[in-house]
Design a protein around this motif. Structure first.
Motif, short mmCIF file in Angstrom:
data_model
loop_
_atom_site.label_atom_id
_atom_site.label_comp_id
_atom_site.label_asym_id
_atom_site.label_seq_id
_atom_site.Cartn_x
_atom_site.Cartn_y
_atom_site.Cartn_z
N ALA A 59 -16.83 11.01 1.50
CA ALA A 59 -16.30 9.74 2.02
C ALA A 59 -15.19 10.05 3.02
O ALA A 59 -14.00 9.96 2.70
CB ALA A 59 -15.78 8.87 0.87
N PRO A 60 -15.54 10.44 4.24
CA PRO A 60 -14.54 10.89 5.21
C PRO A 60 -13.54 9.82 5.62
O PRO A 60 -12.49 10.15 6.18
CB PRO A 60 -15.38 11.35 6.41
N PHE A 63 -19.90 7.01 -2.32
CA PHE A 63 -18.44 6.93 -2.36
C PHE A 63 -17.85 6.34 -1.06
O PHE A 63 -16.64 6.11 -1.00
CB PHE A 63 -17.84 8.32 -2.60
N THR A 64 -18.68 6.11 -0.06
CA THR A 64 -18.14 5.69 1.24
C THR A 64 -17.53 4.29 1.27
O THR A 64 -16.67 4.04 2.13
CB THR A 64 -19.23 5.79 2.33
N PRO A 65 -17.90 3.35 0.39
CA PRO A 65 -17.28 2.02 0.49
C PRO A 65 -15.81 1.98 0.08
O PRO A 65 -15.14 0.97 0.31
CB PRO A 65 -18.13 1.15 -0.46
N PHE A 66 -15.29 3.05 -0.52
CA PHE A 66 -13.97 2.99 -1.12
C PHE A 66 -12.90 3.52 -0.16
O PHE A 66 -13.07 4.56 0.48
CB PHE A 66 -13.95 3.75 -2.45
N GLY A 121 -5.48 1.99 -6.08
CA GLY A 121 -6.80 2.56 -5.85
C GLY A 121 -7.89 1.52 -5.73
O GLY A 121 -7.75 0.38 -6.19
N ASP A 122 -8.98 1.92 -5.08
CA ASP A 122 -10.21 1.11 -5.04
C ASP A 122 -11.21 1.61 -6.07
O ASP A 122 -11.99 0.85 -6.62
CB ASP A 122 -10.86 1.17 -3.66
N LEU A 123 -11.19 2.94 -6.28
CA LEU A 123 -12.09 3.57 -7.24
C LEU A 123 -11.27 4.54 -8.08
O LEU A 123 -10.59 5.41 -7.55
CB LEU A 123 -13.22 4.32 -6.53
N TYR A 124 -11.36 4.39 -9.41
CA TYR A 124 -10.68 5.28 -10.34
C TYR A 124 -11.75 6.12 -11.03
O TYR A 124 -12.70 5.57 -11.62
CB TYR A 124 -9.89 4.47 -11.37
N VAL A 125 -11.61 7.44 -10.94
CA VAL A 125 -12.63 8.35 -11.43
C VAL A 125 -12.04 9.23 -12.53
O VAL A 125 -10.92 9.76 -12.39
CB VAL A 125 -13.17 9.24 -10.29
N MET A 126 -12.78 9.37 -13.61
CA MET A 126 -12.41 10.33 -14.66
C MET A 126 -13.65 11.13 -15.03
O MET A 126 -14.66 10.56 -15.48
CB MET A 126 -11.85 9.60 -15.89
N ARG A 127 -13.58 12.41 -14.80
CA ARG A 127 -14.71 13.29 -15.14
C ARG A 127 -14.42 14.01 -16.46
O ARG A 127 -13.48 14.78 -16.57
CB ARG A 127 -14.95 14.33 -14.03
N ARG A 128 -15.25 13.73 -17.44
CA ARG A 128 -15.16 14.35 -18.76
C ARG A 128 -13.73 14.32 -19.29
O ARG A 128 -13.19 15.33 -19.76
CB ARG A 128 -15.72 15.77 -18.74
N VAL A 129 -13.10 13.16 -19.17
CA VAL A 129 -11.79 12.93 -19.75
C VAL A 129 -11.92 12.13 -21.04
O VAL A 129 -11.38 12.50 -22.09
CB VAL A 129 -10.87 12.19 -18.76
N VAL A 130 -12.67 11.05 -20.98
CA VAL A 130 -12.79 10.15 -22.13
C VAL A 130 -13.46 10.85 -23.32
O VAL A 130 -13.14 10.57 -24.48
CB VAL A 130 -13.55 8.87 -21.73
#
Length: 360
Positions: A214-215, A190-193, A259-268
């Protein structure tokens, strides 16, 4: 974080375990095998009672008699002994004469264990959950979710109206997120974002974990207004609130556009194909051209072997009309939304990481 085995090693171990279980089942006459399988409901109910009544918490300090446990919990002494004896038979407790103690399998049923699964057991064992599973034949006959037939409202409306069950549900989801996280962190960088957007991220536990990994990143949480106060508190406790922006709203309408990264956990997986397409189309419309989308979902493997995704797929059918999908189904769905599947990263948990980018 403890060292995790490589995915191929973990999956090989799972394959061996599944093979052994299958051989064991084939060693008994088929009627006995069926009886053992259907009796799993009784085993699950025993576990639920141990968690619900606080038996595991009462035994957390060490071995005790059933009478001592009953006196603390205010339960019937003889019935308490019978529950503890059955739980020992299932491996949750150890019985030595008249004293019972937690085993390593039973310890996660305590409320304050670092790896506590109590909230998950309380969610799955709750009659409000079990009663919907009782309508699986109707769901298969009609292809429709059955929560409304049982509760008079959809699953999402039930969670809005029933604050007691909503609290259990949300705690269970938070716990499952924490359970998956070490395997996700081991599989994805996750650090590149620069800015990570958690779409429908609930109480923010996943966002807190990603920002911890990703600090140098900032975070955005998009959720319903009602969930934001609890998310703010969790993010504050995690020490990342200063790097976060909380936005209330419906993700079908809009998502943040920076955003650079869009995350969806167990949404779809909560959505049928048309609903999922509508959501993914909104994300594609609002995300920058160079951003990435990461779906954390169970991916149904090919073939007829056992897999958690196949069981979870029925859960989605029953409760919300959603579904688990194969890799090919994800590729087709993303393509319809104007997104290109770039890779699917497996983990040693039930989660896979489905990564996509805007189509050229």
């Amino acid at each position: 974080m403890s060292r995790l085995p490589p995915v191929r090693v973990a999956r090989a171990a799972t394959s061996v375990r599944t093979t052994v279980q299958g051989l064991t089942r084939r060693m008994v006459p088929p009627p006995i095998g069926v009886l053992e399988m259907v009796s799993g409901l009784i085993e699950a109910s025993t576990m639920y009672a141990v968690a619900k009544l606080g038996v595991a918490d009462a035994l957390a300090g060490g071995p005790r008699t059933a009478a001592d446990v009953a006196a603390e919990l205010g339960t019937h002494p003889d019935a308490t002994f019978r529950l503890l004896r059955a739980a020992a038979g299932h491996g949750l407790l150890r019985q030595d004469d008249d004293r019972f103690a937690l085993t390593s399998l039973g310890r996660p049923l305590t409320s304050d264990a670092p790896d506590s699964m109590r909230a998950v057991v309380l969610m799955i064992g709750d009659p409000r959950y079990q009663s919907v599973w009782g309508r699986l034949p109707e769901a298969v006959a009609t292809g429709s979710a059955q929560a409304e037939a049982v509760h008079g409202v959809s699953m999402w409306e039930l969670l809005e109206r029933d604050q007691d069950y909503a609290a259990t549900f949300n705690e269970a989801m938070s716990r499952l997120t924490a359970l998956d996280w070490p395997t996700v962190e081991a599989a994805y960088d996750f650090t590149p974002f620069r800015r990570i957007v958690d779409v429908g991220g609930g109480h923010g536990r996943l966002l807190a974990s990603m920002l911890g990994a990703a600090p140098g990143a900032e975070g955005v949480l998009l959720e319903l207004d009602a969930l934001l106060p609890a998310a703010e508190e969790l993010l504050r406790e995690a020490g990342v609130l200063s790097r976060c922006r909380l936005e209330g709203g419906l993700f079908f309408d809009r998502v943040p556009d920076d955003g650079d990264l869009y995350v969806m956990r167990r949404v779809v997986h909560d959505l049928d194909d048309e609903q999922a397409l509508a959501l993914l189309t909104t994300v594609r419309r609002d995300m920058p051209a160079g951003a990435r989308l990461l779906l954390m979902e169970s991916v149904v493997p090919p073939g007829g072997g056992p897999d958690f995704a196949k069981t979870l797929d029925l859960d989605m059918l029953l409760f919300v009309g959603g579904r688990e999908r194969t890799a090919q189904e994800y590729a087709a769905l993303l393509d319809r939304a104007g997104l290109t599947l770039t890779r699917i990263v497996p983990t040693i948990s039930t989660i896979s990481l489905v990564e996509a980018r805007p189509a050229a």
